[in-house]
Design a protein around this motif. Structure first.
Motif, PDB file in Angstrom:
ATOM      1  N   GLU A   1       0.864  -1.176   0.000  1.00 34.19           N
ATOM      2  CA  GLU A   1       0.000   0.000   0.000  1.00 34.19           C
ATOM      3  C   GLU A   1       0.900   1.226   0.000  1.00 34.19           C
ATOM      4  O   GLU A   1       1.978   1.227   0.599  1.00 34.19           O
ATOM      5  CB  GLU A   1      -0.915   0.012   1.228  1.00 34.19           C
ATOM      6  CG  GLU A   1      -1.920  -1.128   1.276  1.00 34.19           C
ATOM      7  CD  GLU A   1      -2.830  -1.059   2.487  1.00 34.19           C
ATOM      8  OE1 GLU A   1      -2.766  -0.045   3.229  1.00 34.19           O
ATOM      9  OE2 GLU A   1      -3.604  -2.011   2.701  1.00 34.19           O
ATOM     10  N   TRP A   2       0.439   2.291  -0.660  1.00 39.83           N
ATOM     11  CA  TRP A   2       1.241   3.509  -0.779  1.00 39.83           C
ATOM     12  C   TRP A   2       0.688   4.596   0.132  1.00 39.83           C
ATOM     13  O   TRP A   2      -0.506   4.893   0.104  1.00 39.83           O
ATOM     14  CB  TRP A   2       1.261   4.002  -2.228  1.00 39.83           C
ATOM     15  CG  TRP A   2       1.615   2.910  -3.192  1.00 39.83           C
ATOM     16  CD1 TRP A   2       0.764   2.235  -4.018  1.00 39.83           C
ATOM     17  CD2 TRP A   2       2.909   2.326  -3.397  1.00 39.83           C
ATOM     18  NE1 TRP A   2       1.437   1.278  -4.734  1.00 39.83           N
ATOM     19  CE2 TRP A   2       2.762   1.306  -4.375  1.00 39.83           C
ATOM     20  CE3 TRP A   2       4.163   2.563  -2.865  1.00 39.83           C
ATOM     21  CZ2 TRP A   2       3.824   0.535  -4.824  1.00 39.83           C
ATOM     22  CZ3 TRP A   2       5.238   1.793  -3.314  1.00 39.83           C
ATOM     23  CH2 TRP A   2       5.064   0.800  -4.275  1.00 39.83           C
ATOM     24  N   LEU A   3       1.556   5.172   0.946  1.00 35.48           N
ATOM     25  CA  LEU A   3       1.172   6.263   1.833  1.00 35.48           C
ATOM     26  C   LEU A   3       1.802   7.544   1.293  1.00 35.48           C
ATOM     27  O   LEU A   3       2.994   7.783   1.467  1.00 35.48           O
ATOM     28  CB  LEU A   3       1.657   5.991   3.264  1.00 35.48           C
ATOM     29  CG  LEU A   3       1.390   7.089   4.301  1.00 35.48           C
ATOM     30  CD1 LEU A   3      -0.112   7.346   4.437  1.00 35.48           C
ATOM     31  CD2 LEU A   3       2.012   6.722   5.646  1.00 35.48           C
ATOM     32  N   ALA A   4       1.003   8.350   0.616  1.00 33.39           N
ATOM     33  CA  ALA A   4       1.492   9.591   0.002  1.00 33.39           C
ATOM     34  C   ALA A   4       1.362  10.737   0.991  1.00 33.39           C
ATOM     35  O   ALA A   4       0.255  11.150   1.355  1.00 33.39           O
ATOM     36  CB  ALA A   4       0.700   9.894  -1.266  1.00 33.39           C
ATOM     37  N   ILE A   5       2.497  11.269   1.432  1.00 37.68           N
ATOM     38  CA  ILE A   5       2.515  12.354   2.410  1.00 37.68           C
ATOM     39  C   ILE A   5       3.625  13.340   2.053  1.00 37.68           C
ATOM     40  O   ILE A   5       4.527  13.011   1.275  1.00 37.68           O
ATOM     41  CB  ILE A   5       2.747  11.823   3.844  1.00 37.68           C
ATOM     42  CG1 ILE A   5       4.051  11.002   3.913  1.00 37.68           C
ATOM     43  CG2 ILE A   5       1.562  10.999   4.305  1.00 37.68           C
ATOM     44  CD1 ILE A   5       4.381  10.502   5.312  1.00 37.68           C
TER      45      ILE A   5
END
Length: 266
Positions: A68-72
């Motif tokens: 899963e990608w956590l874009a921050i």
């Protein structure tokens, strides 16, 4: 018919324990910068794609991890690992010679070798005669860099007396400010202008790249320095090392026109 029914029920009960005890895929959350870092990490039709994304997806699939990608925003990347909101950080670039005490950075987990170059307004290109090496020939120029970026740390560490402007917080701001004469040169990775030009095509006409490399470094997938983080880093490295020798790896590099960025040669 009754005999077939009993056979089916017998098979069902035989295989039920296997189905019931099968371990679910391990969730693996990777931090990516909430920005367009084409061709390495960027959104296309609302989904993350790119050179790093394809590589990490391929490796985690082989490991049985559900990525899963956590874009921050980039300044929050390390804290996401500390708070256990994520398991790894993609596109983590280090300053040569600097030790990252809170991260596991393995040589086999290098995604590519970024190359830093200078950018200048196209109409001013003749003013600059840079052939590499140190920054002595650029003493009269003010260099724009991104605040908190690896270039910021690099310049502070190795060229503390060079005139720099740290106002920009991302590549879009850096190149816009360069086009407005806020500083003389911009320091960024070789594909930075190409990335920004996807949404700001006018900048590619106003600015140009000085092809002579200034510096190079390593871009890792970085893991938290915990027991689980170390284990995951080793597992990822082992599979990645084998993957680099496959045709699938080179197909990814060709897909994004990054053959020169591959860690190994076919």
């Amino acid at each position: 018919m009754r005999k077939l029914t009993w056979c089916f029920l017998w098979l069902f009960w035989q295989f039920l324990p296997i189905v019931a005890t099968a371990e679910p895929s391990q969730k693996f959350v990777v931090v990516v910068e909430d920005s367009d870092n084409y061709p390495f990490e960027y959104r296309e039709n609302g989904r993350w794609t790119g050179y790093h994304i394809d590589i990490i997806t391929s490796i985690t699939k082989k490991l049985g991890w559900q990525v899963e990608w956590l874009a921050i925003p980039w300044p929050r990347a390390k804290s996401a690992l500390e708070k256990r909101e994520a398991d790894a950080i993609s596109y983590f670039i280090t300053t040569p010679g600097k030790e990252e005490k809170d991260l596991v950075l393995l040589e086999d987990n290098i995604l590519h070798h970024p190359v830093g170059v200078f950018f200048i307004q196209a109409k001013r290109k003749k003013e600059l005669r840079y052939t590499g090496g140190g920054l002595e020939p650029l003493a009269k120029f003010t260099i724009g860099i991104i605040q908190g970026d690896v270039t910021d740390d690099f310049m502070t560490r190795y060229y503390p007396h060079q005139k720099v402007d740290k106002t920009a917080k991302n590549y879009e701001q850096l190149f816009k400010m360069l086009s407005e004469n806020r500083f003389d040169l911009g320091l960024a990775h070789v594909y930075a202008l190409r990335s920004i030009s996807r949404t700001h095509p006018e900048l590619s006409k106003q600015l140009t790249m000085i092809k002579t490399p200034f510096a190079s470094s390593n871009a890792y997938i970085a893991f938290a320095k915990t027991t689980k983080g170390r284990e995951n880093a080793q597992k990822f490295a082992k599979v990645f090392e084998a993957f680099k020798k496959t045709s699938s790896y080179f197909e990814i590099t060709k897909k994004y026109g990054l053959e020169s960025f591959s860690i190994t040669k076919p």
